[in-house]
Enzyme design. Structure first.
Site, PDB file in Angstrom:
ATOM      1  N   GLN A  24     -10.003  -7.767  15.986  1.00  0.00           N
ATOM      2  CA  GLN A  24      -8.559  -7.834  15.741  1.00  0.00           C
ATOM      3  C   GLN A  24      -8.062  -9.263  15.918  1.00  0.00           C
ATOM      4  OE1 GLN A  24      -6.815  -5.417  14.619  1.00  0.00           O
ATOM      5  NE2 GLN A  24      -7.888  -3.545  15.147  1.00  0.00           N
ATOM      6  N   CYS A  37      -3.927  -0.609   9.229  1.00  0.00           N
ATOM      7  CA  CYS A  37      -3.207  -1.853   8.926  1.00  0.00           C
ATOM      8  C   CYS A  37      -2.525  -1.732   7.569  1.00  0.00           C
ATOM      9  CB  CYS A  37      -4.161  -3.029   8.934  1.00  0.00           C
ATOM     10  SG  CYS A  37      -5.458  -2.852   7.727  1.00  0.00           S
TER      11      CYS A  37
END
Ligand code: SAH
Length: 497
Positions: free
Chosen positions: A327, A452
Site C-alpha cells: 500500500q 481501490c
C-alpha cells in the site's frame, strides 16, 4: 491501494503538455448568469476537411463528475470542464466538429469559496492529482458524495477517514528521464494518460526523500555517461528510477531500471550514490529491455544491501521487494486495515481467507485474532515476501499460496473446504465470477471487501447481495489525497445466520 498506471498511449518526443492554465481571480466581481450565453463564433477547417466551429461562451458549473471535472450544460448537452468548481462562472471555448464537442476553460469569472491555489506548480500540466484546486473540506465532500451515490443500493457509508497532512504520503515513486530540446537531461513524471515527460523537481505527494534521491541520480548521469532511455528509438540506458521508502523503518530501496544488463561503471555509481545518500539501504538494477509501458522488467540484480526493505504496519514487520505490491499510503492503510479487521469480528477460532493478499499484510494482522489464515496471491515475489513475513513475525497459523484467486477458490469449493471469513482486496478491475461464485458456494459468514475502485466493488457487491449476502457497513478511506481515488471497505454478512 493505488494501482494507478499511466495508460500506454504513446506520443513521440518529449514535449510539454499544453497546459490548461488559467488565472483564478478571487477578487473578481461575482456576476449573475441565469443562462449560459454564447459570445463569439469562429469557423476553421480541421484535418479531415470537416468544418470546426469554435465559440466562446460564458457558463455556470452545476456539479462535478466522478473524475472531479466541472459539469456545465451547453445547448442541451452536458459537457465536462477540467478544474472548474460547482457554482463558478467561467468563460470557455467550445469546439464542435461533426458530433464531437470539446470544451476548455479560458477563464474563471467568479470563483468558488472552495477554490484554492494548488500547492504544486506542475498541477495543471501533470494531471496525476485532480483535486488540488479544491480545499480539503471540498475534497472530503466530493469523495463522500461520490461514494454515497455509488453505494446507494447498499446503504449510507460512514464519513470518510481523511489524513491530517495530506501531502508527502506516497512511499513509492517512479521517475523517468529524458532530454529536452537543448539535449540536457531532465527528469520527472509522465503527464497523466500520455508519454509526455514533465520536467519537475518535486511531487508534493511523494515522500520528499525519494525526490531528493532521483534528483541526485539525474545530476550524476552526465559524469557517469548514462543516457536516458528513449522509448521511440530504443536508444539510451536509464529508463526509470523506482524508490520505495519504509516510513517507519526509514529504510530506502532504489531500483535503477535500465535497458541493458551491461552497466558500465556500476560499482562507482553505487558508491557515489551511497555517499550522497547514506540513508539508502538497498540498491537494485532491474533490466527492462522490452517495448512496454510497464516500469519493471523480469531480470533483477541486487547491487547493494539485501534487496528488500522492511516496514512496520499495525505492529507487524513486513519485507517488501521491488516488484511486490505494498500500500502506498501507510498512515491511511493502518486505518483501513483496522476497520477491515474490526468488520471481520474475529473471535480467535475462524478460518480466514486473505484473497489477493499481496505480501500478506491483512492476513498476518488478522492471524493474531483468527484460528487460521489462508492467503492467495498471483505475484510470486509477493507470495515469497508473505511467507517470509509470516516467519519474521512468528506467525504459525497462516499459509500463503501462489495462484489466481478465482481458481484457488473454485478448487477450495470443489474440495468442500470451509471458510468463516473472506477478506478480499482485488486490483482495480475487481474480482471475477469464478471467485464470487465460489464465495457463494463456500458460504463464509462474512465477506470483507477492500477496494481501490468503488465502481468494480459495487458491481461485485451486487453479485454477492443477489446471492445471499447483505451489506452491513461501508467505510471510505482517503488513501490518495489530492487525487480522485478513494479506497472503501465494505462489510457483508450471509443472510439468516
Ligand atoms: N491485500 C494486499 C494487496 C492488494 S493489491 C494489500 O493490502 O497490500 C491487489 C493484489 O492482487 C496485488 O498484489 C496483485 O498482485 C494481486 N492480484 C491481481 N490479480 C490477481 C488474481 N487474479 N489472483 C490473485 N491475486 C491477484
Amino acid at each position: 491501494m493505488n494501482k494507478r498506471k499511466n495508460s500506454a498511449a504513446k506520443k513521440s518526443g518529449i514535449k510539454r503538455k499544453q497546459s490548461n492554465k488559467f488565472h483564478s481571480n478571487k477578487q473578481s466581481t461575482p456576476t449573475t448568469h441565469k443562462s449560459n450565453k454564447s459570445q463569439g463564433k469562429n469557423l476553421t477547417n480541421n484535418k479531415r476537411g470537416r468544418s470546426k466551429k469554435t465559440i466562446t461562451a460564458e457558463v455556470t458549473c452545476t456539479g462535478l463528475t466522478k473524475s472531479g471535472k466541472g459539469i456545465i450544460n451547453w445547448e442541451g448537452k452536458q459537457l465536462e470542464i477540467e478544474h472548474l468548481l460547482p457554482g463558478e462562472t467561467a468563460e470557455i471555448t467550445v469546439s464542435t466538429s461533426g458530433k464531437q464537442v470539446d470544451a476548455a476553460l479560458k477563464r474563471v469569472i467568479t470563483t468558488s469559496e472552495n477554490r484554492v491555489k494548488p500547492m504544486c506548480s506542475y498541477y495543471y500540466e501533470c494531471g496525476g492529482c485532480q483535486l488540488q484546486h479544491m480545499n480539503e473540506q471540498a475534497q472530503k465532500h466530493f469523495k463522500q458524495e461520490t461514494i454515497e451515490k455509488l453505494m446507494k443500493p447498499f446503504g449510507k457509508p460512514e464519513p470518510i477517514l481523511t489524513m491530517d497532512h495530506p501531502y508527502d504520503y506516497r512511499n513509492k515513486s517512479h521517475t523517468t528521464f529524458g532530454l529536452n530540446k537543448d539535449r540536457q537531461i531532465i527528469g520527472g513524471l509522465y503527464a497523466q494518460n500520455s508519454h509526455q515527460l514533465i520536467s519537475m523537481d518535486r511531487c508534493l505527494i511523494h515522500d520528499p526523500k525519494a525526490d531528493e534521491i532521483w534528483q541526485t541520480i539525474k545530476g550524476m548521469m552526465k559524469s557517469f555517461k548514462i543516457q536516458p532511455y528513449n522509448e521511440d528509438t530504443g536508444q539510451g540506458f536509464l529508463r526509470h528510477v523506482l524508490v520505495k521508502v519504509g516510513k517507519v523503518s526509514g529504510e530506502i530501496m532504489v531500483v535503477l531500471v535500465v535497458a541493458s544488463p551491461v552497466f558500465k561503471g556500476k560499482n562507482n555509481f553505487v558508491k557515489a550514490l551511497r555517499k550522497a545518500h547514506p540513508e539508502i539501504t538497498t540498491i537494485l538494477m532491474n533490466v527492462n529491455n522490452r517495448k512496454t509501458s510497464m516500469v519493471l522488467g523480469d531480470q533483477e540484480k541486487v547491487l547493494f544491501g539485501k534487496g528488500t526493505i522492511t516496514d512496520t504496519l499495525c505492529g507487524l514487520k513486513f519485507d517488501i521487494s521491488a516488484k511486490s505490491f505494498y500500500q502506498i499510503n501507510p498512515i491511511q492503510t493502518e486505518k483501513l486495515y483496522a476497520k477491515a479487521i474490526e468488520m471481520a469480528k474475529l473471535s480467535g477460532k475462524e478460518t480466514v481467507i486473505d484473497a489477493y493478499c499481496g505480501i500478506g499484510t491483512i492476513g498476518l494482522i488478522a492471524s493474531q485474532k483468527a484460528g487460521k489464515v489462508i492467503g492467495v496471491e498471483l505475484n510470486k515475489d509477493a507470495v515469497r515476501d508473505a511467507i517470509r513475513n509470516s516467519k519474521r513475525n512468528g506467525v504459525k497459523n497462516a499459509r500463503f499460496y501462489q495462484g489466481d484467486a478465482g481458481e484457488f477458490m473454485v478448487e477450495m469449493a470443489a474440495r468442500g473446504e470451509k471458510a468463516d471469513v473472506v477478506i478480499m482486496d482485488p486490483p482495480r478491475s475487481g474480482s471475477d465470477e469464478a471467485f464470487l461464485s465460489s464465495v457463494v458456494k463456500l458460504k463464509p459468514k462474512r465477506v470483507i471487501y477492500v477496494s481501490c475502485n468503488p465502481e468494480t466493488q459495487v458491481r461485485d457487491m451486487k453479485y454477492l447481495t443477489k446471492n445471499g449476502y447483505e451489506v452491513k457497513g461501508i467505510q471510505p478511506v482517503d488513501m490518495f489525497p489530492q487525487t480522485v481515488h478513494v479506497e472503501t471497505v465494505a462489510e457483508m454478512v450471509l443472510k439468516g445466520v
